[in-house]
Design an enzyme around this catalytic site. Structure first.
Site, PDB file in Angstrom:
ATOM      1  N   LYS A 135       0.837  -1.201   0.000  1.00  0.00           N
ATOM      2  CA  LYS A 135       0.000   0.000   0.000  1.00  0.00           C
ATOM      3  C   LYS A 135       0.872   1.251   0.000  1.00  0.00           C
ATOM      4  O   LYS A 135       0.644   2.183  -0.775  1.00  0.00           O
ATOM      5  CB  LYS A 135      -0.912   0.003   1.247  1.00  0.00           C
TER       6      LYS A 135
ATOM      7  N   GLN B  89      -4.867  -1.209   9.573  1.00  0.00           N
ATOM      8  CA  GLN B  89      -4.791  -2.543   8.963  1.00  0.00           C
ATOM      9  C   GLN B  89      -5.456  -3.583   9.873  1.00  0.00           C
ATOM     10  O   GLN B  89      -5.133  -3.666  11.057  1.00  0.00           O
ATOM     11  CB  GLN B  89      -3.316  -2.901   8.705  1.00  0.00           C
TER      12      GLN B  89
ATOM     13  N   ASP C 204     -11.201   3.056   3.972  1.00  0.00           N
ATOM     14  CA  ASP C 204     -11.606   1.656   3.850  1.00  0.00           C
ATOM     15  C   ASP C 204     -13.116   1.554   3.615  1.00  0.00           C
ATOM     16  O   ASP C 204     -13.606   0.517   3.165  1.00  0.00           O
ATOM     17  CB  ASP C 204     -11.256   0.901   5.147  1.00  0.00           C
TER      18      ASP C 204
END
Ligand code: NAD
Length: 286
Positions: free
Chosen positions: A51, A95, A118
């Protein structure tokens, strides 16, 4: 035909790179993504590294915060409050999975919806349900729709999309996205009866289950488009670790008109869509 997620993701990143340059030139703003990683999960470290790398490649500012496994929920929430108030941070991603002593839902809720790249915050799920333009939409589901359109063209109206799986991060949001595209949507799950018969109705079949090679050729209508979200580790004949999807690619690829491979299908799209969300968050902040 193989629907190549690596190529489609690369095309998307190239477009994003130009838009990032434009935003810088016009408004002197560089989108910034902060990724927070708690603990030592090796797979999470690999995801985060990818990422960060791709964020930088499209010209965004990437920041990684690593915290020890023993970090408390309160400490993490305090950090997130700081990031929520930092004008240089447009997107925040924690995460998952988190260590067991931290409540994931409490953490997701602690990120302000405007920076929730997200798309897991209840406010963003609500926006998605309502079809509101300001929704930050979960990345993997966005990737699935982009790949389906790549194969079928932009108009998916009237197609029957069958989604296998009803999780909050994939199954449910991807169903809503296909509904927005004017598809007829069926959501199947672990309690559905006669799953093969349901799958055979699909013009677009999305598998988001987590069961290796579950979907077989006789579950698929000839000419259907198959999007395989599953990521499963199995042992190959030599006892080596092998990555496979939820779809039996070798046999289903003979029946489907288009199919995403694993790896190299939905996976690369997830990060590209994360960057798309970060750019969006930066533009909305402006
Ligand atoms: P999950 O475990 O939260 O949900 C699985 C869903 O599958 C559930 O809704 C369940 O009802 C359904 N299911 C389970 N067994 C079934 C069966 N026998 N028949 C029909 N339905 C069944 O999983 P998830 O988080 O939605 O992820 C699904 C898969 O997608 C996993 O393999 C995961 O690793 C993968 N994934 C990939 C990406 C990516 O970027 N490519 C992103 C997220 C998840």
């Amino acid at each position: 035909m193989i629907i190549d997620g690596k190529i489609v993701a690369q095309e998307l990143r190239s477009k994003l790179k130009l838009q990032v340059q434009e935003l810088k030139a016009k408004h002197n703003i560089t989108p910034g993504l902060t990724v927070v990683l708690v603990g030592d999960d090796p797979a999470s470290h690999v995801y985060v590294r990818n990422k960060i790398k791709q964020t930088t490649e499209v010209g965004m500012i990437s920041n990684e915060i690593r915290l020890a496994e023993k970090t408390t929920e309160e400490e993490l929430i305090e950090l997130l409050h700081g990031l929520n108030n930092d004008d240089d941070v447009h997107g925040i991603l924690v995460q998952l999975p988190l260590p067991k002593h931290i409540n994931e839902q409490a953490i997701i809720t602690s990120i302000i919806p405007e920076k929730d790249v997200d798309g897991f915050h209840a406010m963003n799920s609500g926006h998605l349900l309502n079809g509101d333009a300001e929704a930050l939409v979960p990345c993997t589901p966005q990737g699935c729709v982009i790949l389906a359109k790549k194969h079928l063209g932009n108009d998916l109206s009237g197609k029957h999309a069958v989604i296998v799986g009803r999780s909050n991060i994939v199954g449910k949001p991807v169903s809503l996205l296909f509904l927005q595209e004017n598809c007829t949507v069926t959501v199947a799950h672990s309690r559905s009866t006669d799953l093969p018969a349901l799958c055979r109705q699909a013009d677009i079949l999305v598998a988001a289950v987590g069961r290796p090679l579950m979907i077989k050729a006789d579950w698929v209508k000839p000419g259907a488009t198959v999007i395989d979200v599953g990521i499963n580790h199995i042992e190959d004949e030599q006892g080596k670790d092998k990555l496979v999807g939820d779809v039996d690619f070798a046999e289903v690829s003979k029946v489907a008109s288009g199919i995403t491979p694993v790896p190299g299908g939905v996976g690369p799209m997830t990060i590209a869509c994360l960057l798309k969300n970060t750019l969006r968050a930066a533009k909305q902040h402006l």
